[in-house]
Design a protein around this motif. Structure first.
Motif, PDB file in Angstrom:
ATOM      1  N   GLN A 244       0.850  -1.155  -0.143  1.00 45.79           N
ATOM      2  CA  GLN A 244       0.114   0.194   0.262  1.00 45.79           C
ATOM      3  C   GLN A 244       1.228   0.929  -0.455  1.00 45.79           C
ATOM      4  O   GLN A 244       2.402   1.275  -0.335  1.00 45.79           O
ATOM      5  CB  GLN A 244      -1.185   0.508   1.180  1.00 45.79           C
ATOM      6  N   ASN A 245       0.657   2.458  -0.186  1.00 47.73           N
ATOM      7  CA  ASN A 245       0.824   3.211  -0.176  1.00 47.73           C
ATOM      8  C   ASN A 245       1.710   3.668   1.270  1.00 47.73           C
ATOM      9  O   ASN A 245       0.959   3.338   1.896  1.00 47.73           O
ATOM     10  CB  ASN A 245       0.101   4.631  -0.230  1.00 47.73           C
ATOM     11  N   ALA A 246       2.840   4.470   1.129  1.00 47.95           N
ATOM     12  CA  ALA A 246       4.042   5.006   2.092  1.00 47.95           C
ATOM     13  C   ALA A 246       4.887   5.599   2.125  1.00 47.95           C
ATOM     14  O   ALA A 246       4.431   6.380   1.254  1.00 47.95           O
ATOM     15  CB  ALA A 246       4.512   2.918   2.798  1.00 47.95           C
ATOM     16  N   PHE A 247       5.122   6.150   3.177  1.00 44.67           N
ATOM     17  CA  PHE A 247       6.443   7.127   3.256  1.00 44.67           C
ATOM     18  C   PHE A 247       7.700   6.430   3.731  1.00 44.67           C
ATOM     19  O   PHE A 247       7.871   6.372   4.818  1.00 44.67           O
ATOM     20  CB  PHE A 247       5.683   8.092   4.077  1.00 44.67           C
ATOM     21  N   ALA A 248       8.173   6.998   3.201  1.00 48.18           N
ATOM     22  CA  ALA A 248       9.254   6.642   3.141  1.00 48.18           C
ATOM     23  C   ALA A 248      11.117   7.444   3.369  1.00 48.18           C
ATOM     24  O   ALA A 248      10.638   8.876   3.029  1.00 48.18           O
ATOM     25  CB  ALA A 248      10.364   5.475   2.565  1.00 48.18           C
ATOM     26  N   VAL A 249      11.809   6.967   4.344  1.00 49.84           N
ATOM     27  CA  VAL A 249      12.538   8.591   4.988  1.00 49.84           C
ATOM     28  C   VAL A 249      14.187   7.914   4.582  1.00 49.84           C
ATOM     29  O   VAL A 249      13.841   6.518   4.428  1.00 49.84           O
ATOM     30  CB  VAL A 249      12.519   9.122   6.080  1.00 49.84           C
ATOM     31  N   THR A 250      15.262   7.750   4.569  1.00 49.24           N
ATOM     32  CA  THR A 250      16.639   6.948   5.315  1.00 49.24           C
ATOM     33  C   THR A 250      16.981   7.118   6.306  1.00 49.24           C
ATOM     34  O   THR A 250      15.881   7.565   6.972  1.00 49.24           O
ATOM     35  CB  THR A 250      17.959   8.115   4.622  1.00 49.24           C
ATOM     36  N   GLN A 251      17.676   5.926   6.379  1.00 49.14           N
ATOM     37  CA  GLN A 251      17.370   5.265   7.229  1.00 49.14           C
ATOM     38  C   GLN A 251      18.531   6.631   8.263  1.00 49.14           C
ATOM     39  O   GLN A 251      18.221   6.952   9.502  1.00 49.14           O
ATOM     40  CB  GLN A 251      18.721   4.100   7.671  1.00 49.14           C
ATOM     41  N   GLU A 252      19.589   7.187   7.593  1.00 50.79           N
ATOM     42  CA  GLU A 252      20.380   8.709   8.778  1.00 50.79           C
ATOM     43  C   GLU A 252      19.407   8.946   8.770  1.00 50.79           C
ATOM     44  O   GLU A 252      19.213   9.814  10.151  1.00 50.79           O
ATOM     45  CB  GLU A 252      20.821   8.465   7.398  1.00 50.79           C
ATOM     46  N   PHE A 253      17.741   9.163   8.463  1.00 53.00           N
ATOM     47  CA  PHE A 253      17.125  10.527   9.203  1.00 53.00           C
ATOM     48  C   PHE A 253      17.303   9.782  10.113  1.00 53.00           C
ATOM     49  O   PHE A 253      16.197  10.751  10.779  1.00 53.00           O
ATOM     50  CB  PHE A 253      16.366  10.952   7.821  1.00 53.00           C
ATOM     51  N   ALA A 254      15.978   8.234  10.019  1.00 55.16           N
ATOM     52  CA  ALA A 254      15.437   8.489  10.935  1.00 55.16           C
ATOM     53  C   ALA A 254      15.927   8.142  11.774  1.00 55.16           C
ATOM     54  O   ALA A 254      15.649   8.215  13.055  1.00 55.16           O
ATOM     55  CB  ALA A 254      15.244   6.441  10.796  1.00 55.16           C
ATOM     56  N   ASP A 255      17.588   7.432  12.159  1.00 57.81           N
ATOM     57  CA  ASP A 255      18.103   7.420  12.942  1.00 57.81           C
ATOM     58  C   ASP A 255      18.214   9.078  13.670  1.00 57.81           C
ATOM     59  O   ASP A 255      18.557   9.142  14.865  1.00 57.81           O
ATOM     60  CB  ASP A 255      19.364   6.853  12.858  1.00 57.81           C
ATOM     61  N   GLN A 256      18.888  10.484  13.326  1.00 55.75           N
ATOM     62  CA  GLN A 256      18.594  11.331  13.108  1.00 55.75           C
ATOM     63  C   GLN A 256      17.739  11.282  14.476  1.00 55.75           C
ATOM     64  O   GLN A 256      18.311  12.295  15.789  1.00 55.75           O
ATOM     65  CB  GLN A 256      19.620  12.041  11.958  1.00 55.75           C
ATOM     66  N   LEU A 257      16.774  11.285  14.164  1.00 52.03           N
ATOM     67  CA  LEU A 257      16.207  11.759  15.002  1.00 52.03           C
ATOM     68  C   LEU A 257      15.447  10.289  15.661  1.00 52.03           C
ATOM     69  O   LEU A 257      14.384  11.334  17.275  1.00 52.03           O
ATOM     70  CB  LEU A 257      14.602  12.623  14.234  1.00 52.03           C
ATOM     71  N   GLY A 258      15.506   9.626  15.984  1.00 51.42           N
ATOM     72  CA  GLY A 258      15.094   8.396  16.820  1.00 51.42           C
ATOM     73  C   GLY A 258      13.454   7.967  16.634  1.00 51.42           C
ATOM     74  O   GLY A 258      12.851   8.011  17.153  1.00 51.42           O
ATOM     75  N   VAL A 259      13.036   8.534  15.172  1.00 50.86           N
ATOM     76  CA  VAL A 259      11.887   8.089  14.511  1.00 50.86           C
ATOM     77  C   VAL A 259      11.747   6.379  13.719  1.00 50.86           C
ATOM     78  O   VAL A 259      12.233   6.133  13.115  1.00 50.86           O
ATOM     79  CB  VAL A 259      10.918   8.847  14.656  1.00 50.86           C
ATOM     80  N   THR A 260      10.387   5.731  14.501  1.00 54.93           N
ATOM     81  CA  THR A 260       9.899   4.938  13.745  1.00 54.93           C
ATOM     82  C   THR A 260       8.487   4.611  13.117  1.00 54.93           C
ATOM     83  O   THR A 260       8.412   4.131  12.001  1.00 54.93           O
ATOM     84  CB  THR A 260      10.106   3.542  13.765  1.00 54.93           C
ATOM     85  N   THR A 261       7.613   5.759  13.769  1.00 55.02           N
ATOM     86  CA  THR A 261       6.289   5.979  13.419  1.00 55.02           C
ATOM     87  C   THR A 261       5.899   7.950  12.816  1.00 55.02           C
ATOM     88  O   THR A 261       6.625   8.026  13.151  1.00 55.02           O
ATOM     89  CB  THR A 261       5.089   5.967  14.095  1.00 55.02           C
ATOM     90  N   LEU A 262       4.848   7.905  11.878  1.00 56.31           N
ATOM     91  CA  LEU A 262       4.182   9.258  11.590  1.00 56.31           C
ATOM     92  C   LEU A 262       4.363   9.527  12.490  1.00 56.31           C
ATOM     93  O   LEU A 262       4.419  11.154  12.576  1.00 56.31           O
ATOM     94  CB  LEU A 262       3.551   9.047  10.543  1.00 56.31           C
ATOM     95  N   SER A 263       4.181   9.052  13.739  1.00 51.97           N
ATOM     96  CA  SER A 263       3.361  10.005  14.227  1.00 51.97           C
ATOM     97  C   SER A 263       4.888  10.923  15.546  1.00 51.97           C
ATOM     98  O   SER A 263       4.361  11.816  15.931  1.00 51.97           O
ATOM     99  CB  SER A 263       2.534   8.938  15.544  1.00 51.97           C
TER     100      SER A 263
END
Length: 337
Positions: A244-263
């Motif tokens: 289904q439609n999803a929203f992706a980021v780079t692993q580096e971006f996610a790690d920098q912010l410590g996020v795994t969910t859209l919330s």
């Protein structure tokens, strides 16, 4: 085609993909709701380049549940009681991560869909103890990689259950759905739960009916049942595996912010510095930018136009042109290296 199939949730509000809304580089953040909580400041949420893409969990179910679900002509299901349990065994075993890996094996590693499907069937253990049936069964495959893989998985499992299964390439839904309903040349198809629900909703209730699919797979499956009954189809159990439609980021971006969910992203990025990438219709479609703003309270500094979950959007994320972009949740590019 895969793009046409996976973008179907953007159509569920009865809108046509005809208006090109928003140009590359245009700002689309006016009127957004903002967010509360501990937000980053400055450029903390600006794009971060990286090779590995990760999907942020849609934890508030903005997207409709497009889980893989077996579709069978009701006459075939009734005449062959061993058939649907065999396909449900596939649903019970397959995960989205496995679907990602199989797509990557075909699209990136250039293995054949038949080889990849056979390997999954052999490794999964789903054929152990299957009730046995007999007779020829034709499994349809759409004209994109994932559908071909899934059709061959279904055929391999049905062969193990005693059937003489074959795979037939049948094109897009406009072509294969009537053939499946008739049951003459096609008896089984690996479908997408929310998308086929809305396709049958329109067929039974006329153009632009009130949407009945949702982000809840079980509720959508329940809503599908009376429509299926009217056209002579039987659907099995939805799999955890979904495209289904999803929203992706780079692993580096996610790690920098410590996020795994859209919330979590909304909590972290309240400064409005996010740059969103996607197809031209994204700024006006309820399952894209407006949905992100209304459901999650995300705000965007900018929208940049690329393709619909294709290589341009993925490259823009990897190269740091956008903070996040619209992709497909089972895309082989999401395979972990």
């Amino acid at each position: 085609m895969r793009q046409q199939r996976a973008l179907a949730p953007l159509l569920l509000a009865g809108l046509l993909l005809t208006a090109a809304c928003g140009e590359s580089g245009s700002s689309s953040s006016s009127g957004s709701t903002g967010t509360s909580g501990s937000a980053a400041s400055g450029d903390a949420c600006a794009p971060v380049p990286g090779d590995q893409l990760v999907v942020l969990e849609d934890d508030q179910e903005l997207q409709n549940a497009d889980n893989i679900v077996p579709a069978v002509t009701s006459a075939t299901a009734t005449a062959n009681p061993a058939l649907l349990p065999a396909l449900d065994a596939v649903s019970a075993a397959m995960t989205t991560d496995q679907l990602i890996d199989m797509n990557a094996a075909v699209d990136i590693e250039r293995q054949s869909a038949e080889e990849v499907a056979a390997a999954w069937v052999a490794d999964s253990g789903v054929t152990d103890g299957l009730e046995q049936g007999s007779g020829p069964i034709v499994v349809g495959a759409g004209n994109f990689t994932e559908s071909t893989i899934l059709a061959n998985v279904y055929a391999g499992v049905l062969d193990a259950a005693g059937f003489d299964a074959s795979v037939r390439a049948v094109g897009n839904r406009d072509l294969y759905l009537p053939a499946l309903i008739s049951g003459t040349d096609l008896q089984v198809f690996p479908e997408y739960l929310a998308t086929v629900t809305e396709a049958l909703n329109a067929q039974v209730n006329g153009a632009n009916p009130t949407p009945i699919a949702s982000g809840d797979a079980q509720a959508t499956r329940t809503a599908l049942q009376p429509l299926a009954d009217q056209v002579g189809l039987t659907f099995g159990t939805p799999s955890e595996a979904a495209d289904q439609n999803a929203f992706a980021v780079t692993q580096e971006f996610a790690d920098q912010l410590g996020v795994t969910t859209l919330s979590e992203l909304a909590d972290a990025c309240g400064d409005g510095s996010l740059v969103l990438g996607g197809p031209a219709e994204c700024p006006t479609r309820p399952f894209c930018q407006p949905g992100l703003e209304e459901t999650y309270g995300l705000t965007f500094a900018e929208f940049r136009e690329f393709d619909a979950g294709g290589p341009l959007t993925k490259a823009a994320i990897q190269q740091g042109e956008v903070s996040m972009g619209l992709v497909f949740s089972s895309d082989g590019a999401l395979a972990q290296g």
